[in-house]
Scaffold this motif. Structure first.
Motif, PDB file in Angstrom:
ATOM      1  N   PRO A 119       0.816  -1.228   0.000  1.00  0.00           N
ATOM      2  CA  PRO A 119       0.000   0.000   0.000  1.00  0.00           C
ATOM      3  C   PRO A 119       0.846   1.273   0.000  1.00  0.00           C
ATOM      4  O   PRO A 119       0.478   2.264  -0.638  1.00  0.00           O
ATOM      5  N   GLU A 120       1.981   1.255   0.695  1.00  0.00           N
ATOM      6  CA  GLU A 120       2.811   2.465   0.731  1.00  0.00           C
ATOM      7  C   GLU A 120       3.350   2.814  -0.647  1.00  0.00           C
ATOM      8  O   GLU A 120       3.455   3.997  -1.003  1.00  0.00           O
ATOM      9  N   ASN A 121       3.657   1.805  -1.451  1.00  0.00           N
ATOM     10  CA  ASN A 121       4.142   2.078  -2.811  1.00  0.00           C
ATOM     11  C   ASN A 121       3.044   2.731  -3.646  1.00  0.00           C
ATOM     12  O   ASN A 121       3.305   3.698  -4.368  1.00  0.00           O
ATOM     13  N   ARG A 122       1.838   2.196  -3.543  1.00  0.00           N
ATOM     14  CA  ARG A 122       0.723   2.781  -4.289  1.00  0.00           C
ATOM     15  C   ARG A 122       0.505   4.224  -3.845  1.00  0.00           C
ATOM     16  O   ARG A 122       0.248   5.112  -4.671  1.00  0.00           O
ATOM     17  N   ALA A 123       0.640   4.482  -2.551  1.00  0.00           N
ATOM     18  CA  ALA A 123       0.453   5.842  -2.023  1.00  0.00           C
ATOM     19  C   ALA A 123       1.545   6.783  -2.535  1.00  0.00           C
ATOM     20  O   ALA A 123       1.255   7.911  -2.942  1.00  0.00           O
ATOM     21  N   TYR A 124       2.810   6.341  -2.504  1.00  0.00           N
ATOM     22  CA  TYR A 124       3.909   7.177  -3.006  1.00  0.00           C
ATOM     23  C   TYR A 124       3.656   7.569  -4.461  1.00  0.00           C
ATOM     24  O   TYR A 124       3.783   8.734  -4.843  1.00  0.00           O
ATOM     25  N   LEU A 125       3.323   6.576  -5.267  1.00  0.00           N
ATOM     26  CA  LEU A 125       3.144   6.818  -6.695  1.00  0.00           C
ATOM     27  C   LEU A 125       1.959   7.731  -6.960  1.00  0.00           C
ATOM     28  O   LEU A 125       2.070   8.705  -7.723  1.00  0.00           O
ATOM     29  N   SER A 126       0.842   7.453  -6.330  1.00  0.00           N
ATOM     30  CA  SER A 126      -0.369   8.260  -6.551  1.00  0.00           C
ATOM     31  C   SER A 126      -0.181   9.704  -6.125  1.00  0.00           C
ATOM     32  O   SER A 126      -0.678  10.621  -6.778  1.00  0.00           O
ATOM     33  N   ALA A 127       0.542   9.923  -5.045  1.00  0.00           N
ATOM     34  CA  ALA A 127       0.724  11.277  -4.511  1.00  0.00           C
ATOM     35  C   ALA A 127       1.770  12.091  -5.264  1.00  0.00           C
ATOM     36  O   ALA A 127       1.736  13.320  -5.218  1.00  0.00           O
ATOM     37  N   ARG A 128       2.672  11.424  -5.980  1.00  0.00           N
ATOM     38  CA  ARG A 128       3.841  12.129  -6.513  1.00  0.00           C
ATOM     39  C   ARG A 128       3.931  12.166  -8.037  1.00  0.00           C
ATOM     40  O   ARG A 128       4.939  12.612  -8.580  1.00  0.00           O
ATOM     41  N   GLY A 129       2.905  11.706  -8.710  1.00  0.00           N
ATOM     42  CA  GLY A 129       2.958  11.739 -10.167  1.00  0.00           C
ATOM     43  C   GLY A 129       1.725  11.129 -10.787  1.00  0.00           C
ATOM     44  O   GLY A 129       0.739  10.845 -10.110  1.00  0.00           O
ATOM     45  N   ILE A 130       1.797  10.937 -12.080  1.00  0.00           N
ATOM     46  CA  ILE A 130       0.715  10.331 -12.843  1.00  0.00           C
ATOM     47  C   ILE A 130       1.051   8.859 -13.025  1.00  0.00           C
ATOM     48  O   ILE A 130       2.144   8.513 -13.474  1.00  0.00           O
ATOM     49  N   VAL A 131       0.114   7.998 -12.675  1.00  0.00           N
ATOM     50  CA  VAL A 131       0.344   6.561 -12.715  1.00  0.00           C
ATOM     51  C   VAL A 131      -0.348   5.972 -13.942  1.00  0.00           C
ATOM     52  O   VAL A 131      -1.567   6.122 -14.104  1.00  0.00           O
ATOM     53  N   VAL A 132       0.439   5.305 -14.782  1.00  0.00           N
ATOM     54  CA  VAL A 132      -0.083   4.680 -15.996  1.00  0.00           C
ATOM     55  C   VAL A 132       0.102   3.172 -15.882  1.00  0.00           C
ATOM     56  O   VAL A 132       1.225   2.688 -15.710  1.00  0.00           O
ATOM     57  N   TYR A 133      -1.003   2.464 -15.971  1.00  0.00           N
ATOM     58  CA  TYR A 133      -1.019   1.002 -15.928  1.00  0.00           C
ATOM     59  C   TYR A 133      -0.853   0.481 -17.346  1.00  0.00           C
ATOM     60  O   TYR A 133      -1.683   0.736 -18.210  1.00  0.00           O
ATOM     61  N   LEU A 134       0.230  -0.231 -17.595  1.00  0.00           N
ATOM     62  CA  LEU A 134       0.462  -0.883 -18.883  1.00  0.00           C
ATOM     63  C   LEU A 134      -0.074  -2.301 -18.771  1.00  0.00           C
ATOM     64  O   LEU A 134       0.510  -3.145 -18.110  1.00  0.00           O
ATOM     65  N   LYS A 135      -1.199  -2.508 -19.400  1.00  0.00           N
ATOM     66  CA  LYS A 135      -1.940  -3.762 -19.271  1.00  0.00           C
ATOM     67  C   LYS A 135      -1.567  -4.712 -20.404  1.00  0.00           C
ATOM     68  O   LYS A 135      -1.447  -4.293 -21.555  1.00  0.00           O
ATOM     69  N   THR A 136      -1.400  -5.986 -20.044  1.00  0.00           N
ATOM     70  CA  THR A 136      -1.052  -6.998 -21.046  1.00  0.00           C
ATOM     71  C   THR A 136      -1.664  -8.333 -20.647  1.00  0.00           C
ATOM     72  O   THR A 136      -2.024  -8.547 -19.492  1.00  0.00           O
ATOM     73  N   SER A 137      -1.764  -9.224 -21.616  1.00  0.00           N
ATOM     74  CA  SER A 137      -2.333 -10.553 -21.365  1.00  0.00           C
ATOM     75  C   SER A 137      -1.252 -11.521 -20.868  1.00  0.00           C
ATOM     76  O   SER A 137      -0.054 -11.295 -21.084  1.00  0.00           O
TER      77      SER A 137
END
Length: 171
Positions: A88-106
């Motif tokens: 959870p702390e990683n998700r919080a760092y990323l969300s608070a400090r920039g734009i998060v782009v999920y690169l989705k793949t199969s």
């Protein structure tokens, strides 16, 4: 968020985070960082060795510290490891400090892209497909939750995806 000009790439192994991240950084004239590569540089050991010696928990501790450190920079593109979202702390760092782009793949594309890569400790098993499917089951919701934007990478080149991200983010 956008004024920081930080772009953080998340997604499973084999989604193209590092390759796309390099193109994106070059196109935007930003610095590129790969959290796994930075961990290896800092420790002088490769990820597989860290997993062997410290276990996944030890690696995740190092990964959290590195994501905290890197995400505090400004004007960067950061490719995270596939499991970065489990903390959870990683998700919080990323969300608070920039734009998060999920690169989705199969899973099929992940298998094709990682088939001969011996540097992925979680895939050094009899059935890598089973591992990737299990990881997808537990992590895909976390990627969705953390992402500001999602882009499919299966049928597109890294340069095309990087261009799509630039257009999407209006950089």
């Amino acid at each position: 968020m956008a004024e920081q000009r930080n772009i953080f790439l998340i997604g499973p192994m084999g989604a193209g985070k590092s390759t796309i991240g390099r193109h994106l950084a070059q196109m935007l004239h930003l610095n590129f960082h790969d959290s796994d590569a930075e961990i290896e540089k800092k420790t002088g050991a490769d990820i597989a060795w860290i997993f062997d010696v410290e276990g996944e928990e030890g690696f995740r501790n190092r990964e959290s510290d590195m994501i905290d450190e890197l995400s505090q920079k400004h004007g960067i593109v950061l490719a995270t490891g596939g499991g970065a979202v489990v903390r959870p702390e990683n998700r919080a760092y990323l969300s608070a400090r920039g734009i998060v782009v999920y690169l989705k793949t199969s899973v099929d594309k992940q298998l094709a892209r990682t088939l001969k890569d011996k540097r992925r400790p979680l895939l050094q098993t009899e059935d890598p497909r089973e591992v990737l499917e299990a990881l997808a089951e537990t992590r895909n919701l976390l990627y969705d939750e953390a992402a500001d934007y999602t882009i499919e990478t299966d049928e597109q080149s890294a340069k095309v995806v990087a261009s799509q991200i630039i257009t999407l983010l209006d950089f």
